[in-house]
Design an enzyme around this catalytic site. Sequence first.
Site, PDB file in Angstrom:
ATOM      1  CD  GLU A   1      27.540  75.422  11.133  1.00 13.08           C
ATOM      2  OE1 GLU A   1      26.935  75.275  12.366  1.00 13.08           O
ATOM      3  OE2 GLU A   1      27.243  74.940   9.778  1.00 13.08           O
TER       4      GLU A   1
ATOM      5  CG  HIS B   1      27.229  99.408  16.165  1.00 14.04           C
ATOM      6  ND1 HIS B   1      27.707  99.428  17.400  1.00 14.04           N
ATOM      7  CD2 HIS B   1      27.767 100.651  15.698  1.00 14.04           C
ATOM      8  CE1 HIS B   1      28.386 100.721  17.592  1.00 14.04           C
ATOM      9  NE2 HIS B   1      28.291 101.166  16.391  1.00 14.04           N
TER      10      HIS B   1
ATOM     11  CE  LYS C   1      19.479  74.022   8.350  1.00 15.31           C
ATOM     12  NZ  LYS C   1      18.837  73.657   9.853  1.00 15.31           N
TER      13      LYS C   1
ATOM     14  CB  SER D   1      19.157  69.111   7.571  1.00 11.85           C
ATOM     15  OG  SER D   1      18.187  68.177   8.179  1.00 11.85           O
TER      16      SER D   1
ATOM     17  CE  LYS E   1      59.096  66.842  22.610  1.00 15.97           C
ATOM     18  NZ  LYS E   1      58.955  67.420  24.183  1.00 15.97           N
TER      19      LYS E   1
HETATM   20  N1  ARG Z   1      61.099  63.160  26.000  1.00 15.22           N
HETATM   21  C1  ARG Z   1      62.147  64.233  26.697  1.00 15.22           C
HETATM   22  C2  ARG Z   1      61.194  65.496  26.201  1.00 15.22           C
HETATM   23  O1  ARG Z   1      60.479  65.385  25.524  1.00 15.22           O
HETATM   24  C3  ARG Z   1      63.226  64.403  26.113  1.00 15.22           C
HETATM   25  C4  ARG Z   1      64.111  65.133  27.006  1.00 15.22           C
HETATM   26  C5  ARG Z   1      64.404  64.177  28.132  1.00 15.22           C
HETATM   27  N2  ARG Z   1      65.611  64.707  29.095  1.00 15.22           N
HETATM   28  C6  ARG Z   1      65.668  64.494  30.257  1.00 15.22           C
HETATM   29  N3  ARG Z   1      66.682  65.043  31.047  1.00 15.22           N
HETATM   30  N4  ARG Z   1      64.934  63.454  30.994  1.00 15.22           N
HETATM   31  O2  ARG Z   1      61.176  66.629  26.971  1.00 15.22           O
END
Ligand code: ARG
Length: 457
Positions: free
Chosen positions: A287, A153, A280, A274, A322
Amino acid sequence: MWGGRYAQGPAAIMEAINASIGFDRKLYRQDIAASKAHCAMLVQQKIIAAKDGAAIAKGLDVILAEIDGGRFEFSTALEDIHMNVEARLAERIGEAAGRLHTARSRNDQVATDFRLWVRDALDRSEVQLQALQAALIARAEEYADTVMPGFTHLQTAQPVTFGHHLLAYVEMFGRDRSRLADCRQRMNENPLGAAALAGTPYAIDRHMTAKALAFDRPMENSLDAVSDRDFALEFMSAAAICGVHLSRLAEEIVLWCSAPFRFVALSDAFTTGSSIMPQKRNPDAAELVRAKSGRLFGTLMSLLTVMKGLPLTYSKDMQEDKEPTFEAAETLELALAAMTGMVLDLTADAKRMREVAGADYSTATDLADWLVRELGLPFRKAHHVTGKLVSLAAERKVPLTDLPLAQMQQVEPGITKAVFKALTVEASVNARRSYGGTAPANVRSAVGRARKRFLRG
Ligand code: ARG
């Protein structure tokens, strides 16, 4: 309609939303490696001529060197990394380039590239986590005897050793490593050869490409191969959990560096001053590590949300896999590096820690344990007696060790002066030798075991 920026109208917007080359260029190594494996397989299976295969492989090597050397011109019109590479290949070797895409689709291509990329990210994080553990283990050994208050705690509970506290994180990061290893093992299957979604009429050898790309085996089902991104989700969940661990240690460093604690100090290398308050020293890196965990959680949420409810098989939604994954990897790597740096940098103020470790009746449990051990009191009774003694001491504003023996004996006549030896913080930590406990001797043996378990001997 769209304003000056989009003079070409909707087509330009289509290109803007559709193109992924701005971020998926990161996949170029994996894309070229997978294409080379695919090409060699097509030659072996006599699907394309050896002469064409050789031209393709050579062309791909040149393109790799171009991209590595910053001499490659990426084109948004060509949408993504796959088409950028293939178009450049056509420029260089002509018609033969068109044969590379036999028995393949961008759907299995991107699934393959992305798996390879995530696999590399897992491997990098694994190495970094091991380095962080090595740093923590070294510091734990150094501070095996250093006592500090242990908290529950965030209230003083019992004295512990700083070495023991640091080793707690070695265990957490060890489990993070095993989560990454587990994810790696499960994800290491080859999607290549699933083609668009249904497989291909060509007599391909998916085992061959699997082997060439160091996958354990081909993925079993072509629809699954182009559809799922669970491997990226697993990576991001492991990263998020690791982020929780990092943020907790980061928070402790922030607390420990603050004036009311003053348990540790970071050097100039990991603090900033600071511009207005000259005294400081702000623990900015800690952080920021604490804050970066939020980003890691966000990336996981983002891809979970993209994937949920998508019908099989590939949908363009999946192109959104991605950026969060790259961000998670980048964030995790930065946070791990910063944390390792801070762990190696910090110095503990052993005197200050000991002072605070002994305050606030932190050894009251040791008094109760003494009453059980030496006088045979049931623990519940001993707890009650100790409570009385603590309030007596609190009334007099003295530590338990300064309570006169006669006063103690008024509460419990059996108490002798031997009790005082049990009430020091050193006695308290030394007594806790149960397996996994905080005693300095335990910390030293735990350090030895941790080296064997986590640092290969
Ligand atoms: N740039 C696309 C992706 O990252 C690649 C695959 C595209 N496939 C398609 N059927 N358009 O998903």
